[in-house]
Motif scaffolding. Structure first.
Motif, PDB file in Angstrom:
ATOM      1  N   MET A  88       0.771  -1.237   0.000  1.00  0.00           N
ATOM      2  CA  MET A  88       0.000   0.000   0.000  1.00  0.00           C
ATOM      3  C   MET A  88       0.801   1.286   0.000  1.00  0.00           C
ATOM      4  O   MET A  88       0.271   2.338  -0.378  1.00  0.00           O
ATOM      5  N   LEU A  89       2.052   1.264   0.446  1.00  0.00           N
ATOM      6  CA  LEU A  89       2.786   2.517   0.609  1.00  0.00           C
ATOM      7  C   LEU A  89       3.046   3.173  -0.745  1.00  0.00           C
ATOM      8  O   LEU A  89       3.452   2.525  -1.703  1.00  0.00           O
ATOM      9  N   SER A  90       2.793   4.488  -0.813  1.00  0.00           N
ATOM     10  CA  SER A  90       3.035   5.259  -2.036  1.00  0.00           C
ATOM     11  C   SER A  90       3.371   6.689  -1.643  1.00  0.00           C
ATOM     12  O   SER A  90       3.278   7.078  -0.470  1.00  0.00           O
ATOM     13  N   ARG A  91       3.751   7.467  -2.625  1.00  0.00           N
ATOM     14  CA  ARG A  91       4.042   8.869  -2.346  1.00  0.00           C
ATOM     15  C   ARG A  91       2.813   9.611  -1.831  1.00  0.00           C
ATOM     16  O   ARG A  91       2.941  10.588  -1.092  1.00  0.00           O
ATOM     17  N   ARG A  92       1.632   9.132  -2.208  1.00  0.00           N
ATOM     18  CA  ARG A  92       0.400   9.809  -1.804  1.00  0.00           C
ATOM     19  C   ARG A  92       0.070   9.581  -0.332  1.00  0.00           C
ATOM     20  O   ARG A  92      -0.631  10.394   0.278  1.00  0.00           O
ATOM     21  N   ASN A  93       0.532   8.472   0.242  1.00  0.00           N
ATOM     22  CA  ASN A  93       0.129   8.198   1.625  1.00  0.00           C
ATOM     23  C   ASN A  93       1.290   8.036   2.598  1.00  0.00           C
ATOM     24  O   ASN A  93       1.068   7.674   3.753  1.00  0.00           O
ATOM     25  N   ILE A  94       2.530   8.290   2.147  1.00  0.00           N
ATOM     26  CA  ILE A  94       3.659   8.139   3.063  1.00  0.00           C
ATOM     27  C   ILE A  94       3.564   9.109   4.247  1.00  0.00           C
ATOM     28  O   ILE A  94       4.011   8.800   5.357  1.00  0.00           O
ATOM     29  N   ALA A  95       2.914  10.257   4.022  1.00  0.00           N
ATOM     30  CA  ALA A  95       2.748  11.223   5.119  1.00  0.00           C
ATOM     31  C   ALA A  95       1.898  10.638   6.238  1.00  0.00           C
ATOM     32  O   ALA A  95       2.112  10.941   7.423  1.00  0.00           O
ATOM     33  N   PHE A  96       0.936   9.787   5.880  1.00  0.00           N
ATOM     34  CA  PHE A  96       0.086   9.185   6.907  1.00  0.00           C
ATOM     35  C   PHE A  96       0.866   8.151   7.725  1.00  0.00           C
ATOM     36  O   PHE A  96       0.623   7.987   8.917  1.00  0.00           O
ATOM     37  N   TYR A  97       1.784   7.439   7.075  1.00  0.00           N
ATOM     38  CA  TYR A  97       2.652   6.508   7.814  1.00  0.00           C
ATOM     39  C   TYR A  97       3.487   7.291   8.826  1.00  0.00           C
ATOM     40  O   TYR A  97       3.617   6.891   9.989  1.00  0.00           O
ATOM     41  N   ILE A  98       4.055   8.416   8.380  1.00  0.00           N
ATOM     42  CA  ILE A  98       4.858   9.257   9.278  1.00  0.00           C
ATOM     43  C   ILE A  98       3.998   9.787  10.413  1.00  0.00           C
ATOM     44  O   ILE A  98       4.435   9.842  11.578  1.00  0.00           O
ATOM     45  N   LEU A  99       2.754  10.174  10.105  1.00  0.00           N
ATOM     46  CA  LEU A  99       1.839  10.675  11.131  1.00  0.00           C
ATOM     47  C   LEU A  99       1.605   9.614  12.202  1.00  0.00           C
ATOM     48  O   LEU A  99       1.719   9.896  13.406  1.00  0.00           O
ATOM     49  N   GLY A 100       1.273   8.384  11.783  1.00  0.00           N
ATOM     50  CA  GLY A 100       1.027   7.321  12.754  1.00  0.00           C
ATOM     51  C   GLY A 100       2.257   7.014  13.588  1.00  0.00           C
ATOM     52  O   GLY A 100       2.157   6.806  14.804  1.00  0.00           O
ATOM     53  N   PHE A 101       3.428   6.992  12.940  1.00  0.00           N
ATOM     54  CA  PHE A 101       4.671   6.733  13.659  1.00  0.00           C
ATOM     55  C   PHE A 101       4.943   7.826  14.688  1.00  0.00           C
ATOM     56  O   PHE A 101       5.303   7.541  15.843  1.00  0.00           O
ATOM     57  N   ALA A 102       4.768   9.084  14.297  1.00  0.00           N
ATOM     58  CA  ALA A 102       5.043  10.202  15.202  1.00  0.00           C
ATOM     59  C   ALA A 102       4.091  10.207  16.393  1.00  0.00           C
ATOM     60  O   ALA A 102       4.505  10.454  17.533  1.00  0.00           O
ATOM     61  N   LEU A 103       2.810   9.921  16.147  1.00  0.00           N
ATOM     62  CA  LEU A 103       1.841   9.903  17.241  1.00  0.00           C
ATOM     63  C   LEU A 103       2.191   8.827  18.271  1.00  0.00           C
ATOM     64  O   LEU A 103       2.021   9.035  19.477  1.00  0.00           O
ATOM     65  N   ALA A 104       2.697   7.697  17.792  1.00  0.00           N
ATOM     66  CA  ALA A 104       3.068   6.616  18.720  1.00  0.00           C
ATOM     67  C   ALA A 104       4.420   6.854  19.365  1.00  0.00           C
ATOM     68  O   ALA A 104       4.595   6.667  20.572  1.00  0.00           O
ATOM     69  N   ALA A 105       5.403   7.290  18.578  1.00  0.00           N
ATOM     70  CA  ALA A 105       6.772   7.419  19.084  1.00  0.00           C
ATOM     71  C   ALA A 105       6.931   8.619  20.012  1.00  0.00           C
ATOM     72  O   ALA A 105       7.583   8.517  21.055  1.00  0.00           O
ATOM     73  N   TYR A 106       6.360   9.750  19.649  1.00  0.00           N
ATOM     74  CA  TYR A 106       6.574  10.976  20.422  1.00  0.00           C
ATOM     75  C   TYR A 106       5.496  11.222  21.476  1.00  0.00           C
ATOM     76  O   TYR A 106       5.791  11.695  22.565  1.00  0.00           O
TER      77      TYR A 106
END
Length: 534
Positions: free
Chosen positions: A213-231
């Motif tokens: 599923m990962l693409s240039r259109r949705n990579i920002a959402f992956y980063i969003l989920g990672f940041a919400l969990a990590a930080y």
């Protein structure tokens, strides 16, 4: 330590058999998923919490492993049963038991390949009964075709658990002997290293989902989920709510013209057909068996003939005509089994309106491919993993509500999709196909894959667990631990690196899932032995 008797061995094999039926009958219950399968195995052995935790951990490992078309992947349910049995009977900690699921899962995968070839027997049997005019045999033939699928799960479990039951003390002694191994000057704490590697393995599930599923259109959402969990240390449920709200608002406003344009479109034809609610329920029930005798030769062909039997008997009075139509439906056919119902409903409606065989064959051939791609991405790579990963996120915290919540999400949603695609496929025919292939579904698909990527980001930061015990000797003799330094640089940096490494293996090196999990396990295991991971 829990002893295994013949009753428990038999019951666990039966449970695996039922998991196989749930799998091939389009997952109506979802009980073959690890977080549920582990809990049920634990209940049989008197320790549901250990089963829940092992199953929840394995849910993250197997998150993206689903069969598409004729492909096969390591089978999650049997691997889960085996790991839970070892953890409970030997007292091994859940993380260390997780890697033990892989060999049994791979063995079952190979047995499944045999079944996929063997089940052509049932399709040819159906051919013969159709030519004899014995149409009533088709449902039985198709349903019995699921038995080899169940046995492909039960046989490895009966063999593995039976062998464990013969000499449990010997198995326990062997496991204890591996606690500490001395290889020259190197002291290896084997099960500690296994636990470290098991905690890293969820990177496989996240990486597989990213590959799909990962693409240039949705990579920002992956980063969003990672940041919400990590930080912010948010739970997976909180990430789902926040990311879901953002994605819904974003796509609502950016694609308003498409959505509103579809609502006002006049291209949808009036409903056709006169089916009753009882008809829809009967067709809906039969549709769960579309994959029952799936095989490499004609895939879902016999399942489609099963589903159309009563329709043909109602529409055709000449046995030769019924025979001709059932030959057509027993031909090659394969699509995603939930969205299959849209095609199923269209075919019933068009036949009621007098469509000829060439038209019906053309509809099935033209739509099964597009609907397969759409259905796989929505049902198997988005809705199912999200439902069971949310349950697993509670399961690793020993919350028994985890598997219950997963099922409360999956069962109503999957049943609704399967039922209403049948209803609307029947009522609106080809215009339903245009909607499913149109811009609205494209927008929906983009939005839901973005949501899935946000969840995967959260999983990477939360459930791929990797830390280092390395201590740095700083200037002045003061020892500084490396892990806090990495956390200041980026929290959950090591889990992210392992996930990206696995993604690179699968996406760019072309490794199979089986090969990728072996490499990931060995890397983590060796790093743990060397004291780099801990």
């Amino acid at each position: 330590m829990t002893a295994l008797g013949s009753f428990e061995v038999g019951l666990l094999g039966l449970l695996a058999f039922i998991f196989g039926l749930d799998y091939i009958w389009v997952t109506p219950l979802g009980i073959w998923r690890p977080v549920v399968a582990g809990t049920l195995t634990g209940l049989i052995l008197g320790d549901p919490i250990t089963g829940l935790v092992v199953g929840a951990l394995l849910e993250f490992v197997f998150a993206g492993l689903f069969t598409i078309g004729g492909g096969t992947v390591p089978e999650a349910a049997t691997g889960t049963i085996a790991s839970v049995v070892v953890a409970i009977t030997t007292g091994l900690k859940p993380e260390a038991a997780v890697p033990l699921a892989i060999p049994i899962a791979v063995l079952t995968m190979n047995l499944e390949i045999v079944v996929r070839s063997f089940d052509a027997v049932f399709t040819h049997w159906a051919d013969r009964e159709i030519e004899r005019g014995n149409f009533g045999a088709i449902p039985l033939i198709n349903i019995v075709g699921a038995v080899p699928w169940g046995l492909s799960r039960a046989i490895p479990i009966w063999g593995f658990v039976g062998a464990l039951a013969i000499n449990p003390q010997g198995v326990k002694a062997f496991i204890d002997s591996l606690q500490v191994i001395h290889v020259g000057p190197l002291t290896i704490r084997f099960w500690d290293a296994m636990g470290v590697a098991g905690a890293v393995l969820p990177a496989l599930g996240a990486a597989i989902m990213m590959k799909m599923m990962l693409s240039r259109r949705n990579i920002a959402f992956y980063i969003l989920g990672f940041a919400l969990a990590a930080y912010l240390k948010l739970s997976l449920l909180a990430i789902a709510l926040i990311a879901g709200s953002i994605i819904f608002a974003l796509y609502l406003f950016t694609h308003r013209e498409v959505l509103e344009g579809t609502e006002s479109s006049s291209t949808v034809t009036p409903p056709t057909g006169k089916a009753t609610a009882r008809d829809f329920l009967r067709w809906f029930g039969v549709s769960w068996f579309i994959q029952s005798s799936w095989n490499y030769e004609r895939m879902m062909g016999t399942g489609f003939a099963h589903g159309m039997l009563e329709v043909e008997k109602k529409l055709r009075k000449d046995p030769e005509e019924i025979k001709s139509w059932l030959r057509l439906h027993n031909e090659f056919y394969n699509t995603e089994p939930h969205l299959h119902n849209a095609i199923y409903g269209m075919v019933i409606s068009l036949e009621e309106q007098g469509a000829d065989q060439d038209t019906i064959r053309g509809i099935k051939t033209a739509l099964m491919g597009p609907f397969a791609g759409l259905g796989d991405s929505i049902m198997w790579f988005t809705i199912l993993p999200i439902a069971f990963l949310l349950g697993a996120s509670l399961g690793v915290q020993r919350n028994i509500l985890g598997p219950i919540i997963a099922l409360l999400i999956w069962i109503p949603v999957s049943w609704a999709v399967k039922y209403y695609t049948l209803v609307y496929g029947y009522r609106y025919g080809l215009s339903m196909a245009e909607v499913l292939k149109g811009e609205v579904l494209k927008v929906f698909r983009e939005a839901i894959t973005g949501f899935a990527m946000a969840i995967m980001g959260g999983i990477t930061a939360t459930y791929v667990r990797a830390t280092t015990p390395i201590v740095l000797a700083a200037y002045g003799g003061q020892a500084i631990k490396l892990q806090p330094v990495l956390d200041q640089l980026m929290p959950s940096l090591l889990p992210l690196l392992f996930t990206l490494f696995t993604y690179w293996l699968i996406k760019y090196k072309g490794y199979s899932y089986g090969k990728a999990v072996v490499v990931l396990f060995l890397v983590a295991f060796i790093l743990a032995i060397l004291g780099i991971l801990g």
